[in-house]
Design a protein around this motif. Structure first.
Motif, PDB file in Angstrom:
ATOM      1  N   VAL A  72      -6.878   1.601   1.906  1.00 40.32           N
ATOM      2  CA  VAL A  72      -5.952   2.493   2.124  1.00 40.32           C
ATOM      3  C   VAL A  72      -4.933   2.365   3.262  1.00 40.32           C
ATOM      4  O   VAL A  72      -5.317   2.162   4.468  1.00 40.32           O
ATOM      5  N   LEU A  73      -3.799   2.720   3.015  1.00 40.90           N
ATOM      6  CA  LEU A  73      -2.748   2.884   4.310  1.00 40.90           C
ATOM      7  C   LEU A  73      -3.009   4.042   5.125  1.00 40.90           C
ATOM      8  O   LEU A  73      -3.335   5.206   4.600  1.00 40.90           O
ATOM      9  N   THR A  74      -3.011   3.944   6.478  1.00 45.99           N
ATOM     10  CA  THR A  74      -3.261   5.136   7.395  1.00 45.99           C
ATOM     11  C   THR A  74      -2.081   5.585   7.765  1.00 45.99           C
ATOM     12  O   THR A  74      -1.001   4.830   7.602  1.00 45.99           O
TER      13      THR A  74
ATOM     14  N   LEU B  13       0.819  -1.033   0.016  1.00 47.86           N
ATOM     15  CA  LEU B  13       0.046  -0.017  -0.060  1.00 47.86           C
ATOM     16  C   LEU B  13       0.823   1.404  -0.160  1.00 47.86           C
ATOM     17  O   LEU B  13       0.663   2.249  -0.651  1.00 47.86           O
ATOM     18  N   ARG B  14       1.852   1.155   0.838  1.00 42.14           N
ATOM     19  CA  ARG B  14       2.776   2.464   0.723  1.00 42.14           C
ATOM     20  C   ARG B  14       3.406   2.770  -0.409  1.00 42.14           C
ATOM     21  O   ARG B  14       3.604   3.845  -0.949  1.00 42.14           O
ATOM     22  N   GLU B  15       3.631   1.639  -1.322  1.00 45.67           N
ATOM     23  CA  GLU B  15       4.149   1.920  -2.766  1.00 45.67           C
ATOM     24  C   GLU B  15       3.067   2.137  -3.659  1.00 45.67           C
ATOM     25  O   GLU B  15       3.424   2.451  -4.739  1.00 45.67           O
ATOM     26  N   SER B  16       1.905   1.836  -3.404  1.00 48.60           N
ATOM     27  CA  SER B  16       0.957   2.053  -4.506  1.00 48.60           C
ATOM     28  C   SER B  16       0.659   3.670  -4.705  1.00 48.60           C
ATOM     29  O   SER B  16       0.572   4.256  -3.814  1.00 48.60           O
ATOM     30  N   PRO B  17      -0.062   3.885  -5.963  1.00 53.34           N
ATOM     31  CA  PRO B  17      -0.609   5.194  -6.023  1.00 53.34           C
ATOM     32  C   PRO B  17      -1.473   5.709  -4.847  1.00 53.34           C
ATOM     33  O   PRO B  17      -2.454   4.806  -4.867  1.00 53.34           O
ATOM     34  N   ASN B  18      -1.293   6.501  -4.375  1.00 53.40           N
ATOM     35  CA  ASN B  18      -2.267   7.419  -3.540  1.00 53.40           C
ATOM     36  C   ASN B  18      -2.227   6.460  -2.237  1.00 53.40           C
ATOM     37  O   ASN B  18      -3.461   6.616  -1.386  1.00 53.40           O
ATOM     38  N   TYR B  19      -1.416   5.673  -1.909  1.00 48.54           N
ATOM     39  CA  TYR B  19      -1.133   4.772  -0.855  1.00 48.54           C
ATOM     40  C   TYR B  19      -2.385   3.750  -0.542  1.00 48.54           C
ATOM     41  O   TYR B  19      -2.950   3.542   0.550  1.00 48.54           O
ATOM     42  N   GLN B  20      -2.977   3.390  -1.823  1.00 46.71           N
ATOM     43  CA  GLN B  20      -4.348   2.525  -2.011  1.00 46.71           C
ATOM     44  C   GLN B  20      -4.166   1.590  -3.111  1.00 46.71           C
ATOM     45  O   GLN B  20      -3.494   1.955  -3.865  1.00 46.71           O
TER      46      GLN B  20
ATOM     47  N   LYS C  61      -6.667  -2.827  13.896  1.00 44.02           N
ATOM     48  CA  LYS C  61      -5.300  -2.468  14.480  1.00 44.02           C
ATOM     49  C   LYS C  61      -5.222  -0.904  14.029  1.00 44.02           C
ATOM     50  O   LYS C  61      -4.366  -0.105  14.568  1.00 44.02           O
ATOM     51  N   GLY C  62      -5.742  -0.421  12.990  1.00 43.33           N
ATOM     52  CA  GLY C  62      -5.970   1.041  12.617  1.00 43.33           C
ATOM     53  C   GLY C  62      -4.841   1.180  11.569  1.00 43.33           C
ATOM     54  O   GLY C  62      -4.526   2.470  11.281  1.00 43.33           O
ATOM     55  N   TYR C  63      -4.056   0.078  10.952  1.00 34.68           N
ATOM     56  CA  TYR C  63      -3.104   0.419  10.010  1.00 34.68           C
ATOM     57  C   TYR C  63      -3.601   0.724   8.784  1.00 34.68           C
ATOM     58  O   TYR C  63      -2.846   1.093   7.798  1.00 34.68           O
ATOM     59  N   LEU C  64      -4.717   0.343   8.356  1.00 38.63           N
ATOM     60  CA  LEU C  64      -5.212   0.626   6.914  1.00 38.63           C
ATOM     61  C   LEU C  64      -7.023   0.808   7.118  1.00 38.63           C
ATOM     62  O   LEU C  64      -7.434   0.384   8.304  1.00 38.63           O
ATOM     63  N   ALA C  65      -7.454   1.373   6.162  1.00 40.34           N
ATOM     64  CA  ALA C  65      -8.929   1.591   6.130  1.00 40.34           C
ATOM     65  C   ALA C  65      -9.652   1.151   4.980  1.00 40.34           C
ATOM     66  O   ALA C  65      -8.678   0.947   3.820  1.00 40.34           O
TER      67      ALA C  65
END
Length: 167
Positions: free
Chosen positions: A93-95, A41-48, A75-79
């Motif tokens: 999406v990466l939080t 997710l971190r490497e994906s466009p718009n973190y998603q 755990k709140g690490y993504l949504a």
């Protein structure tokens, strides 16, 4: 080198992967597959990305990836966000909490290995590949599906992540 030395070297590799998995789980509270999902997710466009895109990256089945995503969401690490134009699909999406977690986790063994393999000249790389091909053939495991990501199952939470992958 005798056969026992070869077996010891293979065991060292397997044991190192196991130790890394346990260390990441204990120190950061996430499994290696969960870290890989967050990293993607971190490497994906718009973190998603969609669940299907994540599934292809980690090379795990849909139910396994769904479990990983559910645990990371708790755990709140993504949504999960509805995808614009198609409410049937959710973007994962990466939080900021997930991004902060990733900043604290050291590079994984497979990342370190990949960087070091990239530095080998083509002759060394070819010798290594041929040796590994021979080993796979000797073990008669050519048909086993695998991804370029090195990970092991170690505990109940990871078991939920990988149960259906180990048959």
């Amino acid at each position: 080198m005798d056969t026992q030395e070869i077996l010891i070297k293979i065991r060292k590799i397997v044991r190192s992967i196991d130790i890394e998995s346990k260390k990441i789980q204990k120190e950061y509270g996430v499994s290696i597959p969960q870290v890989l999902c967050l990293s993607y997710l971190r490497e994906s466009p718009n973190y998603q990305a969609t669940q299907g895109e994540i599934r292809k990256y980690v090379n795990l089945n849909s139910s396994t990836v769904s479990g990983i995503i559910n645990r990371l969401e708790k755990k709140g690490y993504l949504a999960r966000l509805p995808k614009a134009g198609d409410k049937r699909v959710a973007n994962i999406v990466l939080t900021s909490a997930g991004d902060e977690l990733l900043k604290t986790i050291p590079p994984l063994l497979h990342e370190q290995l990949s960087e070091r393999l990239d530095k080998l000249d083509s002759t060394e790389l070819s010798k290594l590949e041929n040796g590994l091909e021979s080993l796979v053939a000797l073990l008669d495991i050519e048909q086993v599906d695998a991804s370029p990501i090195i990970m092991l199952k170690i505990d109940n939470e990871q078991q939920g992540d990988l149960d259906s992958e180990v048959e």
